[in-house]
Structures are given as structure tokens and as C-alpha cells.
Design a protein around this motif. Structure first.
Motif, PDB file in Angstrom:
ATOM      1  N   HIS A 170      39.404  31.218  31.015  1.00  0.00           N
ATOM      2  CA  HIS A 170      38.853  29.883  31.271  1.00  0.00           C
ATOM      3  C   HIS A 170      37.587  29.916  32.119  1.00  0.00           C
ATOM      4  CE1 HIS A 170      41.923  27.571  29.217  1.00  0.00           C
ATOM      5  NE2 HIS A 170      42.765  28.501  29.612  1.00  0.00           N
ATOM      6  N   GLY A 171      37.002  31.096  32.289  1.00  0.00           N
ATOM      7  CA  GLY A 171      35.726  31.214  32.983  1.00  0.00           C
ATOM      8  C   GLY A 171      35.799  30.933  34.474  1.00  0.00           C
ATOM      9  N   LEU A 172      36.952  31.176  35.079  1.00  0.00           N
ATOM     10  CA  LEU A 172      37.113  30.908  36.510  1.00  0.00           C
ATOM     11  C   LEU A 172      37.020  32.169  37.353  1.00  0.00           C
ATOM     12  CD1 LEU A 172      39.977  28.332  36.046  1.00  0.00           C
ATOM     13  CD2 LEU A 172      37.580  27.842  36.590  1.00  0.00           C
ATOM     14  N   VAL A 173      37.250  33.317  36.741  1.00  0.00           N
ATOM     15  CA  VAL A 173      37.024  34.604  37.393  1.00  0.00           C
ATOM     16  C   VAL A 173      36.320  35.521  36.399  1.00  0.00           C
ATOM     17  CG1 VAL A 173      39.056  34.411  38.906  1.00  0.00           C
ATOM     18  CG2 VAL A 173      39.236  35.689  36.767  1.00  0.00           C
ATOM     19  N   HIS A 174      35.632  36.513  36.955  1.00  0.00           N
ATOM     20  CA  HIS A 174      35.001  37.555  36.141  1.00  0.00           C
ATOM     21  C   HIS A 174      35.663  38.878  36.480  1.00  0.00           C
ATOM     22  CE1 HIS A 174      31.722  35.007  34.810  1.00  0.00           C
ATOM     23  NE2 HIS A 174      31.489  34.661  36.061  1.00  0.00           N
TER      24      HIS A 174
ATOM     25  N   ALA B   6      38.249  45.186  39.060  1.00  0.00           N
ATOM     26  CA  ALA B   6      38.485  44.167  40.080  1.00  0.00           C
ATOM     27  C   ALA B   6      37.956  42.833  39.566  1.00  0.00           C
ATOM     28  CB  ALA B   6      37.798  44.564  41.380  1.00  0.00           C
ATOM     29  N   PHE B   7      38.240  41.781  40.314  1.00  0.00           N
ATOM     30  CA  PHE B   7      37.886  40.432  39.898  1.00  0.00           C
ATOM     31  C   PHE B   7      37.123  39.727  41.005  1.00  0.00           C
ATOM     32  CE2 PHE B   7      41.541  41.844  37.600  1.00  0.00           C
ATOM     33  CZ  PHE B   7      41.329  41.400  36.305  1.00  0.00           C
ATOM     34  N   VAL B   8      36.295  38.799  40.591  1.00  0.00           N
ATOM     35  CA  VAL B   8      35.553  37.971  41.535  1.00  0.00           C
ATOM     36  C   VAL B   8      35.587  36.547  40.988  1.00  0.00           C
ATOM     37  CG1 VAL B   8      33.282  38.343  40.440  1.00  0.00           C
ATOM     38  CG2 VAL B   8      33.415  37.793  42.878  1.00  0.00           C
TER      39      VAL B   8
ATOM     40  N   THR C 246      52.965  39.032  36.708  1.00  0.00           N
ATOM     41  CA  THR C 246      52.664  37.619  36.944  1.00  0.00           C
ATOM     42  C   THR C 246      51.215  37.446  37.372  1.00  0.00           C
ATOM     43  OG1 THR C 246      54.953  37.258  37.612  1.00  0.00           O
ATOM     44  CG2 THR C 246      53.364  35.588  38.271  1.00  0.00           C
ATOM     45  N   VAL C 247      50.759  38.311  38.256  1.00  0.00           N
ATOM     46  CA  VAL C 247      49.376  38.243  38.739  1.00  0.00           C
ATOM     47  C   VAL C 247      48.413  38.594  37.609  1.00  0.00           C
ATOM     48  CG1 VAL C 247      47.700  39.261  40.342  1.00  0.00           C
ATOM     49  CG2 VAL C 247      49.989  38.612  41.143  1.00  0.00           C
ATOM     50  N   TYR C 248      48.725  39.640  36.839  1.00  0.00           N
ATOM     51  CA  TYR C 248      47.857  40.016  35.722  1.00  0.00           C
ATOM     52  C   TYR C 248      47.763  38.897  34.681  1.00  0.00           C
ATOM     53  CZ  TYR C 248      46.988  44.801  37.205  1.00  0.00           C
ATOM     54  OH  TYR C 248      46.563  45.911  37.898  1.00  0.00           O
ATOM     55  N   ARG C 249      48.862  38.241  34.400  1.00  0.00           N
ATOM     56  CA  ARG C 249      48.834  37.122  33.439  1.00  0.00           C
ATOM     57  C   ARG C 249      47.988  35.973  33.981  1.00  0.00           C
ATOM     58  NH1 ARG C 249      55.141  37.407  31.796  1.00  0.00           N
ATOM     59  NH2 ARG C 249      54.925  38.999  30.189  1.00  0.00           N
ATOM     60  N   ALA C 250      48.113  35.684  35.268  1.00  0.00           N
ATOM     61  CA  ALA C 250      47.304  34.625  35.867  1.00  0.00           C
ATOM     62  C   ALA C 250      45.823  35.002  35.821  1.00  0.00           C
ATOM     63  CB  ALA C 250      47.749  34.365  37.307  1.00  0.00           C
ATOM     64  N   LEU C 251      45.502  36.258  36.118  1.00  0.00           N
ATOM     65  CA  LEU C 251      44.096  36.704  36.057  1.00  0.00           C
ATOM     66  C   LEU C 251      43.551  36.604  34.636  1.00  0.00           C
ATOM     67  CD1 LEU C 251      44.334  39.736  38.491  1.00  0.00           C
ATOM     68  CD2 LEU C 251      42.966  37.653  38.853  1.00  0.00           C
ATOM     69  N   ASP C 252      44.367  36.962  33.640  1.00  0.00           N
ATOM     70  CA  ASP C 252      43.950  36.827  32.235  1.00  0.00           C
ATOM     71  C   ASP C 252      43.643  35.369  31.911  1.00  0.00           C
ATOM     72  OD1 ASP C 252      44.211  39.544  31.768  1.00  0.00           O
ATOM     73  OD2 ASP C 252      46.169  39.372  30.768  1.00  0.00           O
ATOM     74  N   PHE C 253      44.512  34.460  32.351  1.00  0.00           N
ATOM     75  CA  PHE C 253      44.307  33.034  32.126  1.00  0.00           C
ATOM     76  C   PHE C 253      43.007  32.573  32.799  1.00  0.00           C
ATOM     77  CE2 PHE C 253      44.543  28.717  33.736  1.00  0.00           C
ATOM     78  CZ  PHE C 253      44.894  27.984  32.611  1.00  0.00           C
TER      79      PHE C 253
ATOM     80  N   GLY D 207      41.011  43.620  43.704  1.00  0.00           N
ATOM     81  CA  GLY D 207      41.900  44.145  42.677  1.00  0.00           C
ATOM     82  C   GLY D 207      43.180  43.338  42.599  1.00  0.00           C
ATOM     83  N   ALA D 208      43.902  43.506  41.516  1.00  0.00           N
ATOM     84  CA  ALA D 208      45.154  42.767  41.318  1.00  0.00           C
ATOM     85  C   ALA D 208      46.161  43.059  42.427  1.00  0.00           C
ATOM     86  CB  ALA D 208      45.749  43.101  39.953  1.00  0.00           C
ATOM     87  N   TYR D 209      46.224  44.310  42.872  1.00  0.00           N
ATOM     88  CA  TYR D 209      47.192  44.630  43.921  1.00  0.00           C
ATOM     89  C   TYR D 209      46.766  44.073  45.277  1.00  0.00           C
ATOM     90  CZ  TYR D 209      50.209  47.071  40.765  1.00  0.00           C
ATOM     91  OH  TYR D 209      51.091  47.333  39.752  1.00  0.00           O
ATOM     92  N   ASP D 210      45.467  43.887  45.468  1.00  0.00           N
ATOM     93  CA  ASP D 210      44.994  43.187  46.674  1.00  0.00           C
ATOM     94  C   ASP D 210      45.440  41.727  46.632  1.00  0.00           C
ATOM     95  OD1 ASP D 210      43.622  45.455  47.694  1.00  0.00           O
ATOM     96  OD2 ASP D 210      41.925  45.005  46.371  1.00  0.00           O
ATOM     97  N   VAL D 211      45.376  41.128  45.448  1.00  0.00           N
ATOM     98  CA  VAL D 211      45.839  39.746  45.284  1.00  0.00           C
ATOM     99  C   VAL D 211      47.324  39.666  45.618  1.00  0.00           C
ATOM    100  CG1 VAL D 211      46.253  37.885  43.606  1.00  0.00           C
ATOM    101  CG2 VAL D 211      44.068  39.119  43.591  1.00  0.00           C
TER     102      VAL D 211
END
Length: 157
Positions: A81-85, A92-94, A70-77, A51-55
Motif C-alpha cells: 500500500h506504499g506506506l513502507v519501502h 530493512a524497511f523505512v 505476523t510482522v512480515y505479513r504486516a510489512l508486506d501489507f 529490520g523485521a526483528y528490530d520491529v
């Protein structure tokens, strides 16, 4: 095998992902800033969803605590760009384990160990698109998440 062996060299996975991220951003004229690289590195620490808060906690352990936005914007980016799902069912993200050139991949989520693997399944997504088109619907984004047990966890049962 889609699911990595528990003893695999995960540092190599992370290094390959960062290298692919650099090439992808360079090819697209996008900037992989230090902050974005750090977020990607934190997501890529394992093959499990985070999750974002884990990051934020992982980043705070290495330096200053970043602001959630800042973390949410980076995750959106990174997602764009197909680097995280994003795993919608878990918010959560992987890290994206392999390039699939913008084509969707189904996410296989192990309920035992939490490992997430990507499954290229063009026929599945083709069938979904065809069925949607038959209803006059034009999908913009498809995500298939399948929960179950990986081979290692099923072997322990």
C-alpha cells in the motif's frame, strides 16, 4: 530538503504517516488493523531503516512479543500500500515519507547517520523503463538505492 534536520519534530512525521495510512486504506477498502498500525508505528520511529526483528523488539517493549510471520505479513501489507519501502541492500524497511501515488522513488541512504530519504526521480525511472523496453523486458518493480552522506554528516567530515 529531503533529509530532515536532526532536531525536527519526528512525532509529527509519525502522526502524519499514520493519518495518511488510515486515508489510504479507507480509500482502497483495506483494513489498517491494530497490528498493522503498530508495525507501521515501529518502522516510523525514525527516518532510519529497521529490520523485521528490530520491529519485533520494539513491539515487545510495549506489549506481547509478536510472531515473526505476523510482522512480515504486516510489512508486506504496508509495502503493497506504499506506506513502507523495503531497502533490498539492507533487508530493512523505512516508512514512506510522502505520497508519490505509486510512482517509484529513489532511496538516498546516509552511511553516516543511517537516515533514509526519498527522492522523486521520474526521469531516472523513465530512462530505466525505456532501456528495459528496448531489450524486450517489461519491468514490474524498480528500486534505486543510493548510498552516500547526507548534508549534516558531510558537514561533520
Amino acid at each position: 530538503m529531503l533529509f530532515p534536520a536532526p532536531s525536527h519534530n519526528h512525532a509529527q512525521c509519525t502522526a502524519e504517516l499514520i493519518s495518511r495510512a488510515e486515508r489510504t486504506c479507507e480509500r482502497r477498502g483495506a483494513r489498517l488493523t491494530g497490528q498493522r498500525r503498530d508495525v507501521l508505528s515501529c518502522v516510523a520511529q525514525s527516518h532510519q531503516a529497521v529490520g523485521a526483528y528490530d520491529v519485533i523488539e520494539r513491539m515487545a517493549a510495549q506489549g506481547p512479543r509478536p510472531a515473526p510471520i505476523t510482522v512480515y505479513r504486516a510489512l508486506d501489507f504496508l509495502q503493497a500500500h506504499g506506506l513502507v519501502h523495503k531497502i533490498e541492500s539492507r533487508n530493512a524497511f523505512v516508512a514512506c515519507s510522502h505520497p508519490h501515488d505509486g510512482k517509484p522513488a529513489a532511496l538516498l541512504i546516509c552511511e553516516g547517520c543511517g537516515t533514509v530519504a526519498e527522492l522523486d526521480a521520474p526521469a531516472v525511472f523513465g530512462a530505466i523503463s525505456d532501456a528495459a523496453a528496448g531489450q524486450g523486458f517489461a519491468p514490474h518493480h524498480s528500486m534505486v538505492e543510493v548510498s552516500g552522506q547526507c548534508g549534516a554528516c558531510a558537514g561533520r567530515a
